[in-house]
Design an enzyme around this catalytic site. Structure first.
Site, PDB file in Angstrom:
ATOM      1  N   SER A   1       0.849  -1.183   0.000  1.00  0.00           N
ATOM      2  CA  SER A   1       0.000   0.000   0.000  1.00  0.00           C
ATOM      3  C   SER A   1       0.889   1.238   0.000  1.00  0.00           C
ATOM      4  O   SER A   1       2.003   1.217   0.537  1.00  0.00           O
ATOM      5  CB  SER A   1      -0.890   0.003   1.243  1.00  0.00           C
ATOM      6  OG  SER A   1      -1.420   1.290   1.477  1.00  0.00           O
ATOM      7  N   SER A   2       0.374   2.318  -0.566  1.00  0.00           N
ATOM      8  CA  SER A   2       1.150   3.550  -0.624  1.00  0.00           C
ATOM      9  C   SER A   2       1.394   4.149   0.749  1.00  0.00           C
ATOM     10  O   SER A   2       2.249   5.027   0.905  1.00  0.00           O
ATOM     11  CB  SER A   2       0.446   4.580  -1.513  1.00  0.00           C
ATOM     12  OG  SER A   2      -0.849   4.871  -1.018  1.00  0.00           O
TER      13      SER A   2
ATOM     14  N   LYS B   1       2.735  -3.839   6.340  1.00  0.00           N
ATOM     15  CA  LYS B   1       3.046  -3.932   4.912  1.00  0.00           C
ATOM     16  C   LYS B   1       4.557  -3.810   4.660  1.00  0.00           C
ATOM     17  O   LYS B   1       5.111  -4.485   3.793  1.00  0.00           O
ATOM     18  CB  LYS B   1       2.292  -2.854   4.141  1.00  0.00           C
ATOM     19  CG  LYS B   1       0.797  -3.140   4.008  1.00  0.00           C
ATOM     20  CD  LYS B   1       0.551  -4.425   3.251  1.00  0.00           C
ATOM     21  CE  LYS B   1      -0.922  -4.696   3.006  1.00  0.00           C
ATOM     22  NZ  LYS B   1      -1.154  -5.972   2.291  1.00  0.00           N
TER      23      LYS B   1
ATOM     24  N   HIS C   1     -12.649   3.433   2.178  1.00  0.00           N
ATOM     25  CA  HIS C   1     -11.733   4.485   1.778  1.00  0.00           C
ATOM     26  C   HIS C   1     -12.529   5.665   1.220  1.00  0.00           C
ATOM     27  O   HIS C   1     -13.737   5.605   1.041  1.00  0.00           O
ATOM     28  CB  HIS C   1     -10.738   3.953   0.748  1.00  0.00           C
ATOM     29  CG  HIS C   1      -9.762   2.985   1.332  1.00  0.00           C
ATOM     30  ND1 HIS C   1      -9.896   1.616   1.197  1.00  0.00           N
ATOM     31  CD2 HIS C   1      -8.642   3.182   2.071  1.00  0.00           C
ATOM     32  CE1 HIS C   1      -8.890   1.020   1.818  1.00  0.00           C
ATOM     33  NE2 HIS C   1      -8.123   1.940   2.365  1.00  0.00           N
TER      34      HIS C   1
END
Length: 310
Positions: free
Chosen positions: A108-109, A141, A180
């Protein structure tokens, strides 16, 4: 990947996993393995190891994760860290033990530092402090990325990591407490439209900038990299362009046909000020996204119109 290769999709019911399956089937891959959470709890090491020893997949897409928006990440901090660490550690180690040919880990960013320079280059990993509201998820992550790197270095495993930007598309989560920003806004505007609400209130100031990628584009990029990328360094997957939350809201307002007003609740957290991916590496490898934001939202909104929200 060979057309008859055994491919395991971890997280096949989620937005990402289901998109990868659609793409695989469209390309003629017919030996796809899946297990629902009721059949296989990926947090339980023994169950995961048994599954891998029996099924012996050739390729693995690790898209399974506990996910959510700002509220969920900040509220269930222990669960987001614990569950995601267990899931990725179990699958990555089982893939090594059972000689999986190649594994792709989807991150994920949010792994990048909160105040990192923009756009976000792959080399910025671990160069600064993370955004507090989703720090546990980000740490999990990052651990997954480092597991893939370490198994490659120690055992020679062809495990790669990719970092998608913010995603949207079929099978998204529209729960207002756990979704989100883009699906949450789509639901808000749709509900406001059908209920003739005069105002839609949006969390935060509207000034943060976000990048959005349709999940079908992500699936195409994942298959491209599975076929063409075999290096240790992670790869960003995104569009390379971003939009303010305010402009995103105005775009959804336009597509939905809502005619009321917008209000921004600045008492709610904004999260990271900006998260734009540097996708130079991906472009140089030969892949670019195809679905524009307006086109993608219009496609998804047609599905939202058919949904019944409690």
């Amino acid at each position: 990947m060979e057309k008859n290769a055994k491919i395991y999709i971890a997280g096949h019911k989620g937005m990402v996993g289901s998109a990868i399956i659609r793409k695989l089937k469209a390309l003629g891959f017919n030996n796809i393995i899946t297990r629902g959470s009721k059949e296989l709890d990926l947090r339980k090491q023994e169950d995961v190891f048994t599954f891998f020893s029996v099924e012996k997949p050739d390729y693995v897409f690790l898209a399974a994760a506990k996910v959510g928006g700002i509220y969920a990440n900040n509220t269930y901090r222990a669960e987001f860290l614990y569950d995601n660490l267990l899931i990725e550690a179990n699958i990555i180690h089982a893939s090594y033990v059972n000689k999986v040919k190649k594994l792709m880990f989807l991150g994920s960013s949010c792994i990048y530092p909160k105040m990192a320079p923009q756009p976000l280059k792959e080399s910025y990993l671990l160069t600064g402090l993370l955004e507090y509201t989703n720090e546990p998820y980000a740490i999990a992550k990052i651990a997954g990325i480092k597991l893939c790197e370490s198994y490659r270095l120690q055992y020679g495993c062809n495990f790669i990591s990719v970092m998608p930007t913010n995603l949207y598309g079929p099978n998204d989560n529209y729960d207002l407490n756990n979704s989100h920003v883009l699906p949450a806004l789509m639901r808000k505007f749709h509900s406001a439209k059908i209920e003739n609400q005069p105002v839609v209130t949006i969390w935060g100031s509207g000034s943060p900038m976000r990048e959005f990628l349709h999940v079908d584009d992500l699936a195409e990029a994942c298959l491209f990299l599975m076929e063409n990328y075999n290096e240790a360094e992670l790869v960003n997957i995104g569009t390379g362009t971003d939009v303010t939350i305010k402009d995103l809201a105005l775009l959804i307002k336009k597509i939905s046909g809502y005619e009321g007003k917008l209000e921004f609740d600045a008492s709610k957290p904004d999260g990271t000020p900006r998260k734009l991916m540097d996708v130079t590496k991906l472009h140089n490898l030969g892949w670019k996204h195809k679905i524009s934001l307006e086109q993608g939202i219009a496609m998804v909104y047609k599905d939202v119109e058919q949904m019944v929200f409690a």
